[in-house]
Design an enzyme around this catalytic site. Structure first.
Site, PDB file in Angstrom:
ATOM      1  CE  LYS A  11       1.184   1.276   4.586  1.00  0.00           C
ATOM      2  NZ  LYS A  11       2.011   3.001   4.759  1.00  0.00           N
ATOM      3  CG  ASP A  44      -0.539  -0.084   8.160  1.00  0.00           C
ATOM      4  OD1 ASP A  44      -0.677   0.713   8.536  1.00  0.00           O
ATOM      5  OD2 ASP A  44       1.028  -0.016   7.971  1.00  0.00           O
TER       6      ASP A  44
END
Length: 280
Positions: free
Chosen positions: A8, A133
């Site tokens: 990401k 995350d």
């Protein structure tokens, strides 16, 4: 069972406070990209075995993939074990959620093997015990993530956008970066609302203008190379450039593949880990 574990980037990262337990309160726009590790899991009689094509990757509880497998087996009282083979492509200690996405992918594969009835929401509960995350990496796409990472609001997918990504020749500790951040001295915060609006309107230039990461307050002062990389991206035609996560990876957002390729070639002369990728 084999699956991709996608990295990401942050399109924005804001720190809006700090809890009494020391956790920072975040407001982040997260985006999955088409750079990925490969995770293969096989059922074994007992234990957790991790193998990786990179020798420096830990193969015990220090590896978030191991921790994910351990939590899953314990939570659902599963008697058998797993062998996890990891092929690494995502740079480590880079702000790209390499460890987090591996952990999320382990959870998803283990669900498919052992408990296909489990929802993504339930997986996210386990994920939050692993790292901030990891819950986002369960779903992926484009999302606003708040709190300590547990509040996830999907938004219009910012897919198929061109990124060039540079990981400098050093790593950063997420813990150290946050420990050195003085929340009360963050004077300019991202306009997350404007950024989301820009994505919804397909206004790429406005997206680039509104990308901001407050952790750069810490890292750009300490590592001058990051300033140089950001400047180089703009000089080479990027619409905008920003550090992802706690760094040190920096990306440039492009609207033209030829410009991106020229930038890639230029950066590759200076840095070992350079990637052209797209948002997905």
């Amino acid at each position: 069972m084999l699956s991709k574990a996608h990295a990401k980037v942050n399109l924005s990262l804001d720190v809006i406070g700090k809890r009494k337990d020391g956790y920072h309160l975040l407001k982040m726009l997260m985006q999955t990209i088409d750079l990925y590790d490969l995770i293969e899991i096989k059922k074994i009689k007992k234990g957790i075995i991790i193998d990786c094509d990179r020798e420096y990757i830990p193969k015990d509880r220090r590896n978030l993939a191991y921790k994910a497998a351990e939590l899953f087996l314990d939570r659902y009282n599963i008697d058998s074990g797993v062998r996890i083979d990891i092929t690494k492509n995502i740079p480590v200690a880079a702000g790209l959620a390499g460890g987090s996405t591996d952990a999320a992918t382990v959870l998803k594969i283990m669900r498919d093997i052992f408990r296909p009835d489990i929802s993504n929401e339930e997986l996210k509960e386990i994920a939050l015990d692993i790292g901030a995350d990891v819950p986002f990496c369960i779903e992926g796409g484009t999302a606003l993530c708040e709190g300590i990472g547990e509040k996830i609001t999907p938004i219009k997918n910012f897919k198929n956008q061109i990124l060039v990504l540079v990981k400098p020749n050093f790593g950063l500790s997420t813990k150290d970066v946050y420990n050195n951040l003085k929340v009360e001295k963050i004077y300019i915060h991202p306009n997350t609302t404007k950024l989301i609006q820009s994505i919804e309107e397909d206004n790429l230039k406005s997206v680039a203008r509104n990308m901001r990461n407050v952790l750069e307050n810490v890292t750009l002062r300490k590592y001058k190379a990051l300033n140089s990389i950001k400047s180089n991206f703009i000089e080479l035609g990027a619409l905008g450039s920003m550090m992802s996560g706690s760094g040190p990876s920096v990306f440039g957002l492009f609207d033209d593949m030829l410009k991106a390729q020229i930038c890639y070639d230029n950066m590759k002369e200076k840095y070992k880990e350079v990637f052209i990728t797209r948002t997905i």
